[in-house]
Design a protein around this motif. Structure first.
Motif, mmCIF file in Angstrom:
data_model
loop_
_atom_site.group_PDB
_atom_site.id
_atom_site.type_symbol
_atom_site.label_atom_id
_atom_site.label_comp_id
_atom_site.label_asym_id
_atom_site.label_seq_id
_atom_site.Cartn_x
_atom_site.Cartn_y
_atom_site.Cartn_z
ATOM 1 N N ALA A 51 16.097 -37.971 14.093
ATOM 2 C CA ALA A 51 16.315 -37.881 12.645
ATOM 3 C C ALA A 51 17.255 -36.720 12.325
ATOM 4 O O ALA A 51 18.186 -36.852 11.518
ATOM 5 N N ARG A 345 12.342 -42.587 11.050
ATOM 6 C CA ARG A 345 12.721 -43.104 9.734
ATOM 7 C C ARG A 345 11.947 -42.405 8.620
ATOM 8 O O ARG A 345 12.504 -42.075 7.569
ATOM 9 N N GLU A 349 13.936 -40.301 5.885
ATOM 10 C CA GLU A 349 13.928 -40.718 4.485
ATOM 11 C C GLU A 349 13.338 -39.640 3.593
ATOM 12 O O GLU A 349 13.838 -39.390 2.491
ATOM 13 N N ASN A 350 12.258 -38.987 4.061
ATOM 14 C CA ASN A 350 11.656 -37.921 3.257
ATOM 15 C C ASN A 350 12.602 -36.739 3.103
ATOM 16 O O ASN A 350 12.749 -36.191 2.007
ATOM 17 N N ALA A 352 15.992 -36.685 3.505
ATOM 18 C CA ALA A 352 17.215 -37.041 2.781
ATOM 19 C C ALA A 352 16.951 -37.160 1.286
ATOM 20 O O ALA A 352 17.733 -36.660 0.463
ATOM 21 N N SER A 353 15.839 -37.803 0.915
ATOM 22 C CA SER A 353 15.544 -37.961 -0.509
ATOM 23 C C SER A 353 15.191 -36.632 -1.154
ATOM 24 O O SER A 353 15.506 -36.396 -2.321
ATOM 25 N N ASN A 359 21.974 -42.254 1.482
ATOM 26 C CA ASN A 359 21.268 -42.950 2.546
ATOM 27 C C ASN A 359 21.862 -42.617 3.915
ATOM 28 O O ASN A 359 23.064 -42.755 4.134
ATOM 29 N N PHE A 362 19.568 -44.306 10.452
ATOM 30 C CA PHE A 362 18.811 -43.713 11.553
ATOM 31 C C PHE A 362 19.266 -44.309 12.879
ATOM 32 O O PHE A 362 19.339 -45.530 13.036
#
Length: 790
Positions: A51, A345, A349-350, A352-353, A359, A362
């Motif tokens: 990641a 993932r 996602e955590n 990046a957001s 977006n 991965f």
């Protein structure tokens, strides 16, 4: 003799290999736990580092595809100044001029939002530098003069979208524009922050892109040919700027720009939490591997003795056991790879957001997969080595007669503890724990580490928030005010009088460059009145600014490290083409890279004027909100924020810490439960014959179940008591590492992180023991029926 079901009978294997596989099948439940722990460790290592690698690769790709400028020249425009030209610079590939101004807009339900307004050719197709990539809508058409583009952070954090109308106020002039598109700008990859605030609050600044205007420009960006010496190019650009009479010129390389450094700071935080989680997972897998391997061989001692009596060499028996270990490793890697995709993932996602990244695709990192496979082999190799060493030490006689001695506690101690227990269930539970002191100690350690780490993550998060809060609450001002453009003392006094403010002190904020030897860094300088102590900073070393030393400055700790400066050292500051010699009087902790605190006199000498860029305001109790509204209604004010509003921004902007610490907490709980399951499984399942005897003696199933649950509860209670110092020490370590990458965190003890971790833990552990208790009762019933009893 009880026949072991061997699923490998039909395979073309030797008798020893079939025996080893059958032996593994007899403890398949425990080995599945081992695979679970090891595959979780594999998933954490490969998934989380993949990641991180995915973010880094995506960042580099966005920089490259969007042609992020190698260098930017900023200067103060003069009246009737012509657009500067730099076409003849050696090694220059591309350059572009633009105008960057501060502004503000009022959003429904959100109040005023500070803006960075950029007039640039990049709003249209065909740009060659700092290319804007449309995420929603489209770039502006050539004849579109009323449309604008906004950055992704403004869309995400302030719910502004395509088709919305905005009233933008810049330099005292308001214009109404329509949003045509949401874009990704390589210069602002994560949600921009308002650098005039005293904290890093993501999304506190919006970025708006306008078509180029006829006004003078104040920024030029450059890209040079590959291999060009950028330090030499910097000096060439500065020389050319001086030749074209550009005032206040300074140059920033790509990695010196604030937005670039802010991305790196967030990535550094990402890289701090992960290694600790991976280390815990790896150590847990190694310990469980050795623990279960020792159980496995102890269980098979008599069977191995038969093989030795038959003439098989210990080395041959050990080689046979290599096969089940290979199967364990293969299943761990397979399950771990699948888990890596899920874990990676989730973390990606955590993260990046939380920081406002677009977006990020991965991708599993092949290097990390290789490391994960090698680490898995090492983990099982440690367990195998322990088991094989035991085999080589065996003689047939020893194997037949010797058993593992786990009952090392004396009769007197057991008797004394037994007298303290008033019920049979309690006495049995205490006795069972003492019969296997090593296993009990290992279980307590697993519980302490798992729940201690979880509490440490929560404690670190609360420390981050409380440190940020205290940094703001420690100030004596009530409002911080930014002006749309610099104002004189008389103008500020008139503005404050009109807004009903009687107590205020001015601020000068400017940008300059520092050099110390070959190191060059950009500075975000805030000038304060040294006689006024309303604004406080967290001093790490040295002292604060003073009236007796107007050229003394306090610098941010990261900047001090980059420039190799300590209190008492001197360095050079370059602003508006003039070099100033300054001395470091103190080092402070700051979330803003490159922040410098100076006297008003020194900041004024850098800007070459006595104009103020902002002010700190005191308001009467109960009138802070109305005073802020009055100031925000003034055309010369960009924004006025109270301490309460800044604290809200702090909490909202700590998402990347929150997400990572929550994920770390959940991961440590998962590993701890698997670890506890392995230990409890050994201690409880190995005593199923004893529980069978208790059943024959008339003990009800409820009493046996209560014994198992109480044993788990006692171990959990001791483990959680031990977890308190573990949580404190790990939190201190974690905060120290975060402080090195971000800003200084003061570890503050509070009850909430312990309550939300330990109270559920005391409930979960007995619940985790219930399935084991039920299995024991079922096995006891089967055993009794086999003997014709019951």
């Amino acid at each position: 003799m009880i026949q072991i079901h061997n699923p490998a009978r039909s395979l073309p294997l030797s008798s020893l290999q079939k025996f080893a596989l059958g032996s593994a099948w007899s403890v398949v439940g425990r080995l599945m736990l081992l695979i679970a722990v090891a595959s979780v460790a594999f998933s954490m290592l490969v998934g989380e580092y993949s990641a991180m690698s995915s973010v880094t690769k995506a960042r580099d790709s966005w920089y490259s595809d969007s042609q992020l400028a190698d260098m930017e020249l900023r200067f103060t425009p003069s009246p009737n100044q012509q657009t500067p030209r730099f076409d003849g610079l050696p090694g220059l590939a591309n350059s572009a001029s633009r105008q960057i101004l501060s502004g503000r807009t009022r959003l429904a339900g959100s109040g005023d939002l500070a803006l960075t307004v950029i007039s640039t050719d990049s709003v249209r197709a065909g740009a060659r530098l700092n290319i804007l990539t449309p995420l929603e809508g489209a770039l502006l058409a050539q004849d579109d003069e009323s449309g604008v583009l906004i950055d992704q952070g403004m869309a995400k954090y302030h719910s502004v979208g395509v088709g919305d109308s905005l009233n933008i106020e810049v330099g005292g002039t308001t214009r109404t524009v329509t949003v045509r598109g949401v874009v990704r700008d390589p210069e602002f990859l994560i949600a921009p922050l308002n650098t005039s605030l005293f904290v890093s609050a993501k999304g506190s600044m919006g970025v708006v892109y306008l078509p180029p205007s006829s006004s003078t420009v104040n920024s030029v960006v450059f890209n040079f040919e590959p291999g060009q010496d950028l330090d030499a190019a910097r000096q060439v650009v500065l020389n050319e700027a001086a030749a074209q009479h550009l005032t206040g010129a300074y140059v920033m390389k790509q990695d010196e720009q604030f937005s670039y450094q802010y991305v790196e700071k967030n990535l550094d935080v990402f890289g701090i939490v992960i290694p600790l989680m991976v280390l815990v997972g790896a150590l847990s897998a190694a310990v469980v591997s050795m623990f279960l391997s020792a159980q496995w061989i102890a269980r098979e001692r008599k069977s191995i003795a038969v093989l030795l009596v038959q003439g098989h060499e210990p080395a041959a028996v050990a080689r046979a056991y290599v096969l089940p270990y290979m199967w364990l490793a293969a299943w761990t890697i397979l399950i771990g790879l699948l888990g890596s995709i899920f874990v990676g993932r989730v973390f990606l996602e955590n993260f990046a957001s939380s920081v406002g990244l677009p977006n990020v695709p991965f991708v599993l990192d092949p290097v990390m997969i290789t490391i994960g496979c090698a680490s898995t082999l090492v983990v099982y190799g440690l367990g195998a080595a322990l088991a094989f060493a035991e085999m080589f030490r065996m003689s047939p006689r020893d194997a037949m007669t010797r058993t593992i001695d786990t009952a090392r506690s004396g009769r007197i101690r057991r008797a004394r503890l037994g007298t303290l227990a008033t019920s049979t269930t309690a006495r049995l539970s205490v006795r069972n724990i003492q019969r296997n002191p090593r296993v009990s100690a290992l279980t307590v350690l697993a519980i302490a580490i798992g729940f201690g780490l979880t509490a440490a993550y929560f404690l670190s998060y609360s420390s981050v928030i409380s440190t940020s809060r205290s940094a703001v609450d420690g100030n004596q001002w009530d409002l911080t005010v930014d002006f749309t453009q610099s104002q004189s003392n008389a103008q500020v006094a008139a503005l404050m009088t009109e807004a009903g403010v009687s107590e205020w002190t001015p601020i000068i904020k400017t940008v300059a460059q520092a050099t110390n030897g070959s190191a060059i860094e950009n500075l975000m300088i805030g000038g304060f009145d040294p006689k006024n102590t309303w604004h406080k900073v967290n001093l790490v070393e040295g002292s604060d600014i003073s009236e007796s030393d107007p050229d003394g400055v306090v610098i941010e700790a990261g900047l001090a490290h980059q420039l190799a400066l300590e209190p008492g050292d001197a360095f050079t500051v370059n602003a508006t083409g003039i070099e100033h010699e300054v001395r470091v009087v103190g080092i402070m902790s700051s979330a803003l890279p490159g922040e410098v605190r100076s006297t008003l006199e020194f900041a004024s000498s850098l800007t070459g004027s006595d104009l103020f860029s902002g002010a700190l305001v005191k308001a009467p109790p109960g009138e802070i909100a109305s005073t802020a509204d009055a100031l925000n209604s003034e055309s010369g004010v960009q924004q006025a924020l109270s301490k309460e509003e800044i604290v809200k921004l702090i909490v909202a902007s700590s998402d990347q810490i929150t997400a990572l610490l929550w994920l770390g907490a959940l991961t440590s709980i998962a590993v701890a439960l698997l670890f506890v399951g392995a230990c409890l499984g050994y201690t409880i399942l190995e005593r199923r014959r004893e529980y069978s005897l208790l059943s024959l003696l008339g003990f009800r199933n409820r009493a046996i179940r209560s014994t198992v649950v109480m044993e788990a509860s006692l171990l959990g209670l001791v483990g959680i008591v031990t977890a308190f110092p573990v949580a404190w020490l790990v939190s201190r370590l974690l905060n120290e590492r975060i402080s090195n990458a971000w800003f200084n965190i003061n570890t503050q003890l509070s009850a909430q992180p312990f309550l939300i971790t330990f109270v559920p833990g005391l409930v979960l552990l007995p619940l985790a023991a219930l399935p084991l208790a039920q299995w024991v009762l079922h096995a006891s019933d089967l055993g009794n029926r086999e003997r014709g009893i019951g």
